[in-house]
Design an enzyme around this catalytic site. Structure first.
Site, PDB file in Angstrom:
ATOM      1  N   ARG A  54       0.602  -0.928   0.362  1.00  0.00           N
ATOM      2  CA  ARG A  54      -0.169  -0.317  -0.134  1.00  0.00           C
ATOM      3  C   ARG A  54       1.332   0.993  -0.121  1.00  0.00           C
ATOM      4  NH1 ARG A  54      -5.311  -1.747   0.291  1.00  0.00           N
ATOM      5  NH2 ARG A  54      -5.469  -3.620   1.915  1.00  0.00           N
ATOM      6  N   ILE A  65       2.355   4.632   1.054  1.00  0.00           N
ATOM      7  CA  ILE A  65       2.043   5.123   2.467  1.00  0.00           C
ATOM      8  C   ILE A  65       1.590   6.525   2.516  1.00  0.00           C
ATOM      9  CG2 ILE A  65       4.300   6.573   1.850  1.00  0.00           C
ATOM     10  CD1 ILE A  65       5.051   5.545   5.186  1.00  0.00           C
ATOM     11  N   ASN A 116       4.426   6.377 -13.222  1.00  0.00           N
ATOM     12  CA  ASN A 116       4.859   8.012 -13.931  1.00  0.00           C
ATOM     13  C   ASN A 116       6.436   8.025 -14.285  1.00  0.00           C
ATOM     14  OD1 ASN A 116       2.759   9.661 -13.125  1.00  0.00           O
ATOM     15  ND2 ASN A 116       3.631   8.787 -10.950  1.00  0.00           N
ATOM     16  N   VAL A 118      10.913   7.857  -7.330  1.00  0.00           N
ATOM     17  CA  VAL A 118      11.433   6.918  -6.656  1.00  0.00           C
ATOM     18  C   VAL A 118      11.987   5.514  -7.619  1.00  0.00           C
ATOM     19  CG1 VAL A 118      11.442   4.607  -5.542  1.00  0.00           C
ATOM     20  CG2 VAL A 118       9.640   6.257  -4.706  1.00  0.00           C
ATOM     21  N   HIS A 132       7.719   1.226 -10.659  1.00  0.00           N
ATOM     22  CA  HIS A 132       6.873   0.491 -10.249  1.00  0.00           C
ATOM     23  C   HIS A 132       5.184   1.101 -11.013  1.00  0.00           C
ATOM     24  CE1 HIS A 132       7.465   4.183  -9.069  1.00  0.00           C
ATOM     25  NE2 HIS A 132       6.477   5.009  -8.475  1.00  0.00           N
ATOM     26  N   HIS A 142       1.347   1.957  -9.937  1.00  0.00           N
ATOM     27  CA  HIS A 142       0.511   2.462  -9.066  1.00  0.00           C
ATOM     28  C   HIS A 142      -1.570   2.090  -9.590  1.00  0.00           C
ATOM     29  CE1 HIS A 142       2.186   6.029  -7.690  1.00  0.00           C
ATOM     30  NE2 HIS A 142       2.622   5.973  -8.614  1.00  0.00           N
TER      31      HIS A 142
HETATM   32  P1  AMP Z   1       6.171   7.889  -7.772  1.00  0.00           P
HETATM   33  O1  AMP Z   1       5.750   9.426  -7.815  1.00  0.00           O
HETATM   34  O2  AMP Z   1       5.675   7.681  -9.158  1.00  0.00           O
HETATM   35  O3  AMP Z   1       7.695   7.821  -8.036  1.00  0.00           O
HETATM   36  O4  AMP Z   1       5.912   7.410  -6.901  1.00  0.00           O
HETATM   37  C1  AMP Z   1       6.261   7.012  -5.943  1.00  0.00           C
HETATM   38  C2  AMP Z   1       5.108   6.832  -4.497  1.00  0.00           C
HETATM   39  O5  AMP Z   1       6.071   5.395  -3.870  1.00  0.00           O
HETATM   40  C3  AMP Z   1       4.033   7.486  -4.328  1.00  0.00           C
HETATM   41  O6  AMP Z   1       3.034   7.633  -4.232  1.00  0.00           O
HETATM   42  C4  AMP Z   1       4.856   7.528  -2.328  1.00  0.00           C
HETATM   43  O7  AMP Z   1       3.999   7.509  -1.951  1.00  0.00           O
HETATM   44  C5  AMP Z   1       5.320   5.948  -2.075  1.00  0.00           C
HETATM   45  N1  AMP Z   1       6.240   5.848  -0.948  1.00  0.00           N
HETATM   46  C6  AMP Z   1       7.524   7.070  -1.031  1.00  0.00           C
HETATM   47  N2  AMP Z   1       7.725   5.852   0.886  1.00  0.00           N
HETATM   48  C7  AMP Z   1       6.739   5.017   0.769  1.00  0.00           C
HETATM   49  C8  AMP Z   1       7.165   4.128   1.689  1.00  0.00           C
HETATM   50  N3  AMP Z   1       7.464   3.693   2.545  1.00  0.00           N
HETATM   51  N4  AMP Z   1       6.039   2.850   1.916  1.00  0.00           N
HETATM   52  C9  AMP Z   1       5.155   3.041   0.717  1.00  0.00           C
HETATM   53  N5  AMP Z   1       4.901   3.689  -0.414  1.00  0.00           N
HETATM   54  C10 AMP Z   1       6.053   4.807  -0.008  1.00  0.00           C
END
Ligand code: AMP
Length: 116
Positions: A29, A31, A87, A96, A100, A102
């Site tokens: 999930r 965060i 993204n 990140v 990944h 979403h």
């Molecule tokens: P993106 O912006 O597409 O790179 O997505 C990265 C996602 O990782 C964002 O939606 C963040 O909310 C999520 N995220 C960052 N840190 C964590 C964490 N510790 N646990 C779960 N999701 C995270």
């Protein structure tokens, strides 16, 4: 590709609500959920961005989409609907740099694109 926080989540060094794992990918999930259901699907094969995935590794992306659809069916919201998003780089807001997908669901979702 350098280490990201998702590697730490996979190794259980950072707590996360992991909802699925197999030999190819894992899911947990988000965060900071952007919808009532917001799950991230991450392949175990590392690529920083979608731009870095060669055509002969396209199955990696396909597995993410299939796993998301399977999760939606298992959780009972597949027929109501959901959105999958990847993204890529700055204009899309990638934060990140480990690819990944979403999965967003649980309510009617707004449209997307540029603001205003
Ligand atoms: P993106 O912006 O597409 O790179 O997505 C990265 C996602 O990782 C964002 O939606 C963040 O909310 C999520 N995220 C960052 N840190 C964590 C964490 N510790 N646990 C779960 N999701 C995270």
């Amino acid at each position: 590709m350098s280490e990201t926080l998702f590697h730490k989540i996979l190794r259980r060094e950072i707590p996360a609500d992991i909802v699925f794992e197999d030999e190819h990918l894992f899911a947990f999930r988000d965060i900071a959920p952007q919808a009532p259901i917001h799950v991230l699907f991450v392949p175990k094969q590392d690529f920083a961005t979608l731009n870095d995935v060669p055509e002969d590794a396209a199955v990696v992306i396909g597995r993410l989409a299939s796993a998301a659809a399977r999760y939606a069916k298992e959780q009972g919201f597949a027929e109501d609907g959901y959105r999958i998003v990847m993204n890529c780089n700055g204009d899309a807001g990638q934060t990140v740099f480990q690819i990944h997908l979403h999965l967003l669901a649980g309510a009617p979702l707004g449209r997307f694109g540029t603001q205003g």
